[in-house]
Design an enzyme around this catalytic site. Structure first.
Site, PDB file in Angstrom:
ATOM      1  N   ASP A 142      77.777   7.082  -2.270  1.00 41.37           N
ATOM      2  CA  ASP A 142      78.992   6.602  -1.605  1.00 41.37           C
ATOM      3  C   ASP A 142      78.887   5.106  -1.351  1.00 41.37           C
ATOM      4  O   ASP A 142      78.066   4.666  -0.548  1.00 41.37           O
ATOM      5  CB  ASP A 142      79.149   7.373  -0.284  1.00 41.37           C
ATOM      6  CG  ASP A 142      80.446   7.046   0.438  1.00 41.37           C
ATOM      7  OD1 ASP A 142      81.218   6.212  -0.068  1.00 41.37           O
ATOM      8  OD2 ASP A 142      80.678   7.642   1.507  1.00 41.37           O
TER       9      ASP A 142
ATOM     10  N   GLU B  61      81.342   7.700  -5.189  1.00 44.47           N
ATOM     11  CA  GLU B  61      82.435   7.741  -4.206  1.00 44.47           C
ATOM     12  C   GLU B  61      82.864   6.342  -3.772  1.00 44.47           C
ATOM     13  O   GLU B  61      82.014   5.504  -3.482  1.00 44.47           O
ATOM     14  CB  GLU B  61      81.950   8.548  -2.999  1.00 44.47           C
ATOM     15  CG  GLU B  61      82.944   8.656  -1.850  1.00 44.47           C
ATOM     16  CD  GLU B  61      82.495   9.706  -0.829  1.00 44.47           C
ATOM     17  OE1 GLU B  61      81.827  10.695  -1.211  1.00 44.47           O
ATOM     18  OE2 GLU B  61      82.821   9.531   0.356  1.00 44.47           O
TER      19      GLU B  61
ATOM     20  N   GLU C 180      89.580   8.896   0.922  1.00 47.87           N
ATOM     21  CA  GLU C 180      89.497   9.054   2.377  1.00 47.87           C
ATOM     22  C   GLU C 180      90.294   7.991   3.119  1.00 47.87           C
ATOM     23  O   GLU C 180      90.664   8.191   4.272  1.00 47.87           O
ATOM     24  CB  GLU C 180      88.035   9.035   2.833  1.00 47.87           C
ATOM     25  CG  GLU C 180      87.343   7.704   2.627  1.00 47.87           C
ATOM     26  CD  GLU C 180      85.876   7.734   3.055  1.00 47.87           C
ATOM     27  OE1 GLU C 180      85.062   8.215   2.254  1.00 47.87           O
ATOM     28  OE2 GLU C 180      85.569   7.289   4.163  1.00 47.87           O
TER      29      GLU C 180
ATOM     30  N   HIS D  12      87.179  15.112   2.647  1.00 48.73           N
ATOM     31  CA  HIS D  12      86.354  14.178   3.411  1.00 48.73           C
ATOM     32  C   HIS D  12      86.262  14.707   4.842  1.00 48.73           C
ATOM     33  O   HIS D  12      87.264  15.107   5.429  1.00 48.73           O
ATOM     34  CB  HIS D  12      87.010  12.797   3.417  1.00 48.73           C
ATOM     35  CG  HIS D  12      86.249  11.775   4.203  1.00 48.73           C
ATOM     36  ND1 HIS D  12      86.575  11.412   5.491  1.00 48.73           N
ATOM     37  CD2 HIS D  12      85.157  11.059   3.876  1.00 48.73           C
ATOM     38  CE1 HIS D  12      85.730  10.494   5.916  1.00 48.73           C
ATOM     39  NE2 HIS D  12      84.847  10.256   4.962  1.00 48.73           N
TER      40      HIS D  12
END
Ligand code: CA
Length: 389
Positions: free
Chosen positions: A200, A226, A252, A302
């Site tokens: 991420d 991500e 998200e 998320h």
């Protein structure tokens, strides 16, 4: 039935150690719960996404901007309430904090609807496609230390998350492309060859740097990359998805059906990660889920925050159909924070105890079956951690 009061509870405590992601380091844990009271004694709970001081801004929007618009309305009219609030706040923000604030109220209204009907939220949506979900444990947050010592730490932490029974794991990256490649190699070393890990970036990169990191992750067999680039950079997402083999995930930081329509039409996501406590609550999440599936884009929610957010997402993951269907579908996973979080572990009168469930079941968490969210916060705990500013 009438809404009589809406109250925000911002909870905070100092973390035992500072943690970081690509944008900042943080030393305090924050959660923002919303409580909707009715004239029939039924109370609903929701949660707003928003760390640190953002929670105080959202508390003001919940209590001072949205509450006056909906006092006296029937809490069962949640779609009417959603559109009244959205339409009146549209001129003042179609994304971000107004939507995060509306999310917490909408989730609380679904909790009330479940309590009125005596049914869990997944039954109100249409039933459970599964009674348990695989859980991936995220950890491996950044620390203020050099890349070599962070890599050694990540190897150990990744191995520990795997040993705890989680179905997969996720690391933070964002030190810079070359150091990120070393961190990811350290995580692969920690989990071995036959275990999924994800990375991420929290939108730390330009497209060209994201290509470098993405290729390194591909070589290591990572499952997804991500938020490689800024959420506004739909062109970057599309180019990365077209040019890399690794799954590109994100979303998200996107809001509402209209924001998601643009994101999906850009064709830059292999995996969509809607945040129910931010994008507009359960009502809007269900519309976003339908949009994602209309684009044949699988969804892995998320999840961030307290046990209220975890319970909300367990309800939604139960009610999510597989895409596209088959004998051996890839099931949606629950995202789960493995770092220090009292609001996840100690908030509820009856804790979900996800870590114990995961350890005992080989990586799964059960769907709560009680009315509404199926969980209740402990008011003594709330009083102990609530802060005003
Ligand atoms: Ca993320």
């Amino acid at each position: 039935m009438k809404i009589t009061r809406i109250a925000s509870h911002v909870l905070q405590y100092g973390l035992p150690e500072e943690l970081g992601y690509s944008q900042q380091y943080y030393a305090r844990r924050t959660a923002h719960l919303v409580e909707v009271e009715t004239d029939e004694g039924i109370t609903g709970w929701g949660e707003c996404f928003g760390p640190g001081n953002v929670a105080f801004g959202n508390k003001a929007i919940v209590e001072k901007v949205i509450q006056p618009l909906v006092l006296g309305m029937d809490p069962m009219d949640r779609d009417v309430i959603w559109h009244k609030v959205y339409n009146l706040l549209r001129d003042h923000g179609q994304k971000g904090m107004p939507l995060q604030s509306l999310s917490g109220i909408d989730i609380a209204l679904w909790d009330i609807a479940g309590k009125v009907s005596g049914l869990p939220i997944h039954k109100l949506i249409g039933g459970a496609h599964r009674d348990r979900v695989p859980v991936y444990g995220y950890g491996m947050m950044l620390r203020r230390e050099d890349a070599a010592s962070l890599a050694a730490r990540f190897t150990d932490e990744a191995a520990a998350i795997k040993d705890a029974g989680f179905a997969a794991t996720k690391m933070k990256i964002g030190l810079g492309p070359r150091d990120d490649a070393k961190l990811a190699a350290a995580v692969r070393k920690g989990v071995g060859d036959d275990f999924d890990f994800m990375a991420d970036a929290n939108h730390a990169y330009t497209t060209s740097d994201a290509f470098y990191v993405g290729r390194a992750l591909e070589d290591l067999g990572a499952y997804w990359f991500e938020e490689p680039v800024a959420p506004e950079d739909h062109d970057g997402y599309r180019e990365l998805r077209a040019g890399l083999k690794i799954n590109i995930s994100g979303g998200e930081a996107e809001f509402s059906r209209w924001g998601w329509r643009s994101l999906l039409e850009a064709r830059g996501l292999d995996i969509a990660q809607p945040e129910v406590c931010a994008l507009g609550g359960i009502s809007e999440y269900l519309r976003v889920l339908a949009l994602c599936h209309a684009h044949f884009t699988p969804v892995v929610n998320h999840v961030w925050g307290s046990a209220i957010a975890v319970a909300t997402n367990l309800q939604l993951l139960a009610a999510m159909p597989v895409l596209p269907g088959g004998l051996f579908p890839r099931e949606p996973m629950l995202e789960f924070d493995t770092t220090d979080n009292r609001f996840r572990d100690q908030l509820l009168t009856e804790p979900l105890d996800i870590q114990r469930q995961v350890a005992r079941s080989g990586g799964y968490a059960a769907i709560p079956s009680g009315p509404g969210l199926g969980v209740e916060p402990d008011r003594d705990f709330l009083r102990a951690y609530e802060v005003d500013t």
